[in-house]
Design an enzyme around this catalytic site. Sequence first.
Site, PDB file in Angstrom:
ATOM      1  N   SER A  85       0.792  -1.238   0.000  1.00 29.74           N
ATOM      2  CA  SER A  85       0.000   0.000   0.000  1.00 29.74           C
ATOM      3  C   SER A  85       0.818   1.278   0.000  1.00 29.74           C
ATOM      4  O   SER A  85       0.250   2.370  -0.107  1.00 29.74           O
ATOM      5  CB  SER A  85      -0.959   0.012   1.193  1.00 29.74           C
ATOM      6  OG  SER A  85      -2.083  -0.797   0.930  1.00 29.74           O
TER       7      SER A  85
ATOM      8  N   LYS B 105       0.226   3.740  -2.756  1.00 27.26           N
ATOM      9  CA  LYS B 105      -0.844   4.745  -2.679  1.00 27.26           C
ATOM     10  C   LYS B 105      -0.268   6.159  -2.627  1.00 27.26           C
ATOM     11  O   LYS B 105      -0.967   7.126  -2.930  1.00 27.26           O
ATOM     12  CB  LYS B 105      -1.737   4.485  -1.462  1.00 27.26           C
ATOM     13  CG  LYS B 105      -2.632   3.244  -1.595  1.00 27.26           C
ATOM     14  CD  LYS B 105      -3.539   3.105  -0.383  1.00 27.26           C
ATOM     15  CE  LYS B 105      -4.589   2.007  -0.571  1.00 27.26           C
ATOM     16  NZ  LYS B 105      -4.106   0.677  -0.239  1.00 27.26           N
TER      17      LYS B 105
ATOM     18  N   SER C  31      -5.629   3.614   4.476  1.00 21.42           N
ATOM     19  CA  SER C  31      -5.214   2.682   3.419  1.00 21.42           C
ATOM     20  C   SER C  31      -6.391   1.937   2.805  1.00 21.42           C
ATOM     21  O   SER C  31      -6.287   0.758   2.459  1.00 21.42           O
ATOM     22  CB  SER C  31      -4.192   1.674   3.970  1.00 21.42           C
ATOM     23  OG  SER C  31      -3.393   1.159   2.940  1.00 21.42           O
TER      24      SER C  31
END
Length: 442
Positions: A149, A152, A204
């Site tokens: 993640s 991101k 997230s």
Amino acid sequence: MIIRRHPHRAAGAATGRAIRRTAATSVAGLAAFSVVAFGPLPGVSEAQPSTTTTPFTTPNTDDCPNKTAPPPPIDTSEVPEPGRTAPAALPIPSPPIGGKQLGGCGVILPSGAGPVPEGISATAWEVADLDTGKVIAAKDPHGRYRPASTIKVLLASVAIPALDVNKTVIGTQDDANADGTRVGIGPGGTYTNKQLFQALIMASGNDAAHAISTQLGGDEATVAKMNALAKQLQALDTRAATPSGLDGPGMSTSAYDLALLFRHAMTLPLFAELVHTEQVDFPGFPANPKDPDDKDHPGFPIANDNHLLYEYDGAIGGKTGYTDDARQTFVAAAQRNGHRLVVTLLKADVRPFRPWEQAAKLLDYAFALPGGASIGSMPDEAAKTPNSSVALASPPAHTDAEPAAEPESGSNNHELRIALMVGGTILVVVLLLAARRVSRRR
């Protein structure tokens, strides 16, 4: 594995954290007191410390095992869809981006630097100056690993300039069905893009990533935009396969690239604000009209997943990540004595220290080095990115004058459970005392 983020698990407020720590300590203390004073409770086994431990060894990367591609996957997440083939490995730049020293694969330190802290389980890591771009220390900086993640950060860098933060969008069932960690977007819910960015960066949320990528033209178009920006920034070890960080064919980044991507994202004031935000309220969504038993889903608080933000003096903010193949990934920044540093970890474990604790050790180490210490540099992306500034945005400062946050209902419920546990422990102690006295009278 599908993970559903419970809406009342958020606990970002400092007051709530202090209450929870105090209550947990009280429970442990009372339990210990009862055992010491009266012996083990009948029918209750004492927890025994483990007598066996697995020796910890920092992964050795001296022979460059991940120079071309990440380690082999352990599952089927990177198997291409039918009719498609896996992309070829990314070319290896020559000379290495950032300087000749950064072409090394082991631990790379500036001249005269002492040994790095013990207990760093990350296979690759880097510490760099957020303002000047100087790389201070690293291990396998251009080795290729999966970002999870932390990618991101790149999605946010694409989406924040492209989308109107005040525009409202309606949540869909496809958003709600997103694989992996979800913040709790529901069909029919109304969300501003700023709230979607809060869910993306702080919690997230893969459902938020889906809602954002839909506005950018869908996953394939979004991934193409992310990869174009990575190439423009000279993050040439990086290739996104999904907007959210779920593993996919060809997914790759490096410790060097992740620091570079975070440095660029920090030129965006909204990103700098959100990585530094501890807790916000997130909207709920209406009942399903096709389900007569469903009810309206109220809003709830969400908290920042980055524990370094709460525990490290001078923490600016960052992003966490995890998949079975990527393992623990982490990027964060902190400030001390006028210097701002960024630290990245890839393919880390939670032992012997959690990722944020490993990051704290590396930050302490780098802050203690002489000001001019350097093993390379990050390119000045401001000259290559339209409408960006080399001046990094500063997150909002906390002040003592800020009003204390009102406790949230979820936090209240959690603290009530702890209070009941404490009360229950006290009651057990009182009953044991009474039983002993009765026993003595017989």
